[in-house]
Design a protein around this motif. Sequence first.
Motif, PDB file in Angstrom:
ATOM      1  N   PHE A  61       0.835  -1.203   0.000  1.00 46.91           N
ATOM      2  CA  PHE A  61       0.000   0.000   0.000  1.00 46.91           C
ATOM      3  C   PHE A  61       0.870   1.253   0.000  1.00 46.91           C
ATOM      4  O   PHE A  61       0.672   2.179  -0.811  1.00 46.91           O
ATOM      5  N   THR A  62       1.845   1.295   0.902  1.00 48.74           N
ATOM      6  CA  THR A  62       2.699   2.477   1.037  1.00 48.74           C
ATOM      7  C   THR A  62       3.531   2.715  -0.214  1.00 48.74           C
ATOM      8  O   THR A  62       3.648   3.852  -0.698  1.00 48.74           O
ATOM      9  N   THR A  63       4.089   1.632  -0.754  1.00 51.78           N
ATOM     10  CA  THR A  63       4.955   1.761  -1.927  1.00 51.78           C
ATOM     11  C   THR A  63       4.184   2.170  -3.169  1.00 51.78           C
ATOM     12  O   THR A  63       4.580   3.095  -3.891  1.00 51.78           O
ATOM     13  N   LEU A  64       3.072   1.483  -3.438  1.00 54.98           N
ATOM     14  CA  LEU A  64       2.329   1.749  -4.668  1.00 54.98           C
ATOM     15  C   LEU A  64       1.654   3.114  -4.670  1.00 54.98           C
ATOM     16  O   LEU A  64       1.671   3.822  -5.679  1.00 54.98           O
ATOM     17  N   LEU A  65       1.068   3.491  -3.565  1.00 50.33           N
ATOM     18  CA  LEU A  65       0.273   4.719  -3.536  1.00 50.33           C
ATOM     19  C   LEU A  65       1.060   5.962  -3.133  1.00 50.33           C
ATOM     20  O   LEU A  65       0.650   7.085  -3.465  1.00 50.33           O
ATOM     21  N   LEU A  66       2.181   5.760  -2.427  1.00 50.11           N
ATOM     22  CA  LEU A  66       2.884   6.921  -1.889  1.00 50.11           C
ATOM     23  C   LEU A  66       4.357   6.997  -2.305  1.00 50.11           C
ATOM     24  O   LEU A  66       4.757   7.899  -3.034  1.00 50.11           O
ATOM     25  N   SER A  67       5.149   6.054  -1.862  1.00 51.36           N
ATOM     26  CA  SER A  67       6.604   6.178  -1.968  1.00 51.36           C
ATOM     27  C   SER A  67       7.137   6.174  -3.397  1.00 51.36           C
ATOM     28  O   SER A  67       7.938   7.035  -3.777  1.00 51.36           O
ATOM     29  N   SER A  68       6.723   5.192  -4.199  1.00 52.86           N
ATOM     30  CA  SER A  68       7.300   5.068  -5.543  1.00 52.86           C
ATOM     31  C   SER A  68       6.883   6.223  -6.453  1.00 52.86           C
ATOM     32  O   SER A  68       7.716   6.790  -7.175  1.00 52.86           O
ATOM     33  N   LEU A  69       5.609   6.579  -6.435  1.00 55.94           N
ATOM     34  CA  LEU A  69       5.123   7.649  -7.315  1.00 55.94           C
ATOM     35  C   LEU A  69       5.715   9.001  -6.928  1.00 55.94           C
ATOM     36  O   LEU A  69       6.102   9.793  -7.797  1.00 55.94           O
TER      37      LEU A  69
END
Length: 211
Positions: free
Chosen positions: A98-106
């Motif tokens: 959740f954190t990576t896909l929606l926040l960190s990577s983008l």
Amino acid sequence: MLPLIKSKGLMVRMILAIIFIYFFGLMLKITLDYVPVSSNVSFLMIKQTEVTSRPEYLPIFYIHIYSSIFALMAGFIAVFFDKKLKYLHRFSGRIYVFTTLLLSSLSGVYIGVFANGGLVAKVSFVILGILWFYTTYKSYVEIRKGNIQQHQFWMWRSYALALSAITLRMWKVILVYLFHPNPMDVYQIIAWLGWVPNLLFVEYLIKKQKR
């Protein structure tokens, strides 16, 4: 013989856990420099052009900084407890995805567009953000299909990219200490060294596992 193998495996895991905890502590210290929110602290002091000319830069920067520290911890727990404490593995894995896909990577892709080091560094950080998103998404898709091994392999790739936050800083210290390069050259070099060796090492582990 089997107890000896298990003992060695446990020892390796303990060593990795200690190493991670040490470097995670350093990353947490860096993150805490940005508490409370400020537009003129640490790394942001050399990004005032973006801060003042782009209203969205500062909130996206903080989204990346704050979410990435959670992704680092959640990802480590998910990988470390992949076969034991399955409930903890699933819970931390969901947080990581959740954190990576929606926040960190983008947010990382956006920040990469304005990275120091010119086009060489910008391209690297943008590719890193895109690959981080893609590998995380693939790990999620594979576990939804029930492909546990492929899920594991994609998760390894994803977390290897997440660890670039740590390895990038390690390479920076090494390069500056040994070679004293121009600051612009440092950004260009560590932009690639931060994640490419990580990914190559994981691909080696995956091939070894398949054999």
